[in-house]
Design a protein around this motif. Structure first.
Motif: not given
Length: 223
Positions: A72-81, A210-223
């Motif tokens: 279910q967690a993969w679904g949250v992330y995957g469909f959001a991507i 997730a910690l990087v997303r919080v601490l560095r809001p401009r971080w660009q995901p790898y995917w």
């Protein structure tokens, strides 16, 4: 979760078949992996000759008709991507559905049991990796809904922060002698008794992401 690789291949080669494969795959997931009650199957079977959809089952969940937490967690992330990459409104709506179910079936501390059929009072193991994945997925999802539903966006962000706080407070391996895991109490495969109540590679990765997303809001995901 793997579809950005196909889209990347399409961009690099100029061949539309890669993005087309990704689009068809995600459409099948939306239609068949996600159930009418917003839960997800772990696996789904098609007839290899005709392509006819047959049935959904589980490999690592409690039962074929239960809701494996990490899936279910993969679904949250995957469909959001997919929604972020394509602007597909159906993928965004599916990510929201899956996220709402996940959040509605958490125990008090925000760290899911290994299958969402279990909640407070259960003596079943938690899956810290599902919480880490979901937290990162919610942080991906929040800005995608902010324009149309700012209250939902704020709630997704707040819930992600709460999950991370819970993981940091009660699930880290910092005080466990000999542990090399960043977060403990993950579950790889409960039905086969493999990796139950252990640290996991993916749990550690998505906890850090997730910690990087919080601490560095401009971080660009790898995917």
């Amino acid at each position: 979760m793997n579809m950005p690789l196909l889209r990347w291949a399409g961009e690099r080669t100029g061949e539309a078949r890669y993005a087309d494969a990704a689009d068809r795959h995600v459409a099948q997931l939306r239609q068949h992996i996600v159930r009418a009650d917003d839960t997800t199957f772990h696996t789904f079977h098609w007839d290899p000759v005709t392509g006819e959809p047959l049935r959904g089952t589980t490999q690592q969940g409690y039962a074929d008709d239960s809701c494996w937490a990490r899936g279910q967690a993969w679904g949250v992330y995957g469909f959001a991507i997919d929604a972020r990459e394509t602007g597909n409104a159906d993928s965004l709506a599916t990510a929201v559905r899956v996220a709402e179910y996940f959040l509605d079936h958490l125990p008090a501390d925000g760290v899911a049991y290994w299958d969402l059929v279990f909640t407070d009072g259960s003596d079943q193991p938690r899956d810290s990796s599902a919480a880490a994945i979901a937290a990162s997925g919610l942080l991906e999802l929040a800005p995608l809904v902010a324009g149309t539903d700012p209250e939902a966006a704020e709630r997704y962000s707040r819930q992600a922060h709460a999950m991370l706080a819970s993981l940091a407070a009660d699930y880290t391996g910092a005080d466990v002698p000999g542990s090399n895991a960043l977060i403990l109490h993950g579950v790889y495969d409960w039905p086969k008794s493999i990796g139950v109540d252990e640290g996991t590679l993916w749990g550690d990765y998505f906890y850090l992401e997730a910690l990087v997303r919080v601490l560095r809001p401009r971080w660009q995901p790898y995917w």
